[in-house]
Design an enzyme around this catalytic site. Structure first.
Site, PDB file in Angstrom:
ATOM      1  N   CYS A   9      16.027 -21.057 -83.274  1.00  0.00           N
ATOM      2  CA  CYS A   9      14.602 -20.745 -83.246  1.00  0.00           C
ATOM      3  C   CYS A   9      14.447 -19.286 -83.656  1.00  0.00           C
ATOM      4  O   CYS A   9      15.050 -18.400 -83.034  1.00  0.00           O
ATOM      5  CB  CYS A   9      14.086 -20.958 -81.826  1.00  0.00           C
ATOM      6  SG  CYS A   9      12.418 -20.357 -81.571  1.00  0.00           S
ATOM      7  N   ASN A  10      13.679 -19.039 -84.692  1.00  0.00           N
ATOM      8  CA  ASN A  10      13.487 -17.654 -85.146  1.00  0.00           C
ATOM      9  C   ASN A  10      12.765 -16.821 -84.100  1.00  0.00           C
ATOM     10  O   ASN A  10      13.104 -15.661 -83.866  1.00  0.00           O
ATOM     11  CB  ASN A  10      12.676 -17.637 -86.440  1.00  0.00           C
ATOM     12  CG  ASN A  10      13.445 -18.184 -87.621  1.00  0.00           C
ATOM     13  OD1 ASN A  10      13.966 -17.432 -88.435  1.00  0.00           O
ATOM     14  ND2 ASN A  10      13.549 -19.502 -87.722  1.00  0.00           N
ATOM     15  N   CYS A  51      10.684 -20.300 -89.526  1.00  0.00           N
ATOM     16  CA  CYS A  51      10.490 -21.028 -88.272  1.00  0.00           C
ATOM     17  C   CYS A  51      11.230 -22.336 -88.474  1.00  0.00           C
ATOM     18  O   CYS A  51      11.043 -23.013 -89.498  1.00  0.00           O
ATOM     19  CB  CYS A  51       9.018 -21.290 -88.007  1.00  0.00           C
ATOM     20  SG  CYS A  51       8.745 -22.491 -86.678  1.00  0.00           S
TER      21      CYS A  51
END
Ligand code: DGL
Length: 266
Positions: free
Chosen positions: A71-72, A183
């Site tokens: 997850c960014n 994302c």
């Protein structure tokens, strides 16, 4: 000892699928932090607290060799804290600004991410370090995160196209030649972004880089894992009851393993 993945929802799954190609004998454990979804709407403190707590439970329960923050949004806020706090190696998914800057000919790049990632100091640093000469447009796409999570991951081509069209039109006016999907949820939309933006725009994500990094980290024990017959099934857990994830687990080849108890940060 498996390799563990954490995301707010379904976004990290394409990263597991790529990791399976690189490491077919490994077992993967996936945690969807559904109780705190969407991370893009949460404070940095809540995200960090939740990811610390999940990591700690994962270490106690499964003793993973590596934890991937798939997850960014969580990576840009939590990676330094996690690496400080735990001995296990963490692999992050950070916006692929460096490869994008290397690829871009015009220097016009767009980064599509959650509003939290778009405003993160970590992204400023990546741009400053790797893309100083480039013009970077930052676009928040929170509604696309909800779209993917609420079923867009298996939507038809037409449904995906209509969901991404406003973003595509915006990108077409800015004359970029490189789009960074920053994302993990947006991987599910990649094919249609590529098709609508056409051959003059390269769409970049970090799946291969992340899978290669995991392979390097587990390579010491690769031989013994490869020697095992009948690798154990990959597992998927959520942090809140969510029946959709049972069907989804099956679809992506996971055993649905129920709830991972985690205190939801306020
Ligand atoms: N998949 C996550 C990311 O890569 C976050 C989506 C969300 O929960 O807002 O940023």
């Amino acid at each position: 000892m498996p390799v563990a993945f954490i995301d707010s929802g379904i976004g990290g799954i394409p990263y597991v699928l790529t990791a399976r190609d690189y490491l077919p004998h490994e077992q993967f454990v996936y945690v969807a932090d559904t109780a705190l979804f969407p991370y893009g709407d949460r404070t940095a403190e809540s995200i960090v607290q939740s990811v610390i707590s999940i990591s700690s439970t994962l270490l106690d329960t499964f003793a993973p060799r590596v934890i991937v923050i798939a997850c960014n949004t969580a990576s840009v806020f939590a990676l330094p804290v996690l690496r400080d706090r735990f001995d296990v190696p963490f692999v992050g998914t950070v916006p692929a600004v460096k490869p994008a800057a290397e690829l871009s000919k015009s220097g016009n790049i767009a980064v599509l991410a959650t509003s939290r990632t778009v405003g993160a100091a970590y992204l400023d640093q990546l741009v400053e370090t790797y893309a100083r000469e480039c013009i970077i447009e930052r676009i928040a796409g929170s509604e696309l995160v909800s779209f993917v999570e609420q079923g867009g991951w298996r939507a038809s081509v037409e449904e995906i196209r209509s969901a991404i069209m406003p973003t595509v039109e915006m990108l077409q006016t800015s004359r970029i030649d490189t789009l960074v999907l920053a994302c993990t949820h947006f991987i599910f939309l990649k094919e249609q972004f590529e098709s609508l933006l056409g051959p003059d725009v390269t769409v970049v994500d970090s799946r291969d880089g992340v899978a290669r990094r995991i392979r390097t980290l587990v390579s010491d024990s690769e031989e013994s894992a490869a020697g095992q017959t009948g690798a154990r099934a990959d597992m998927l857990l959520c942090t809140s009851p969510d029946t959709r994830y049972e069907a989804l687990s099956k679809h992506f080849g996971f055993d649905y393993s129920g709830i991972l108890e985690n205190e939801v940060p306020s």
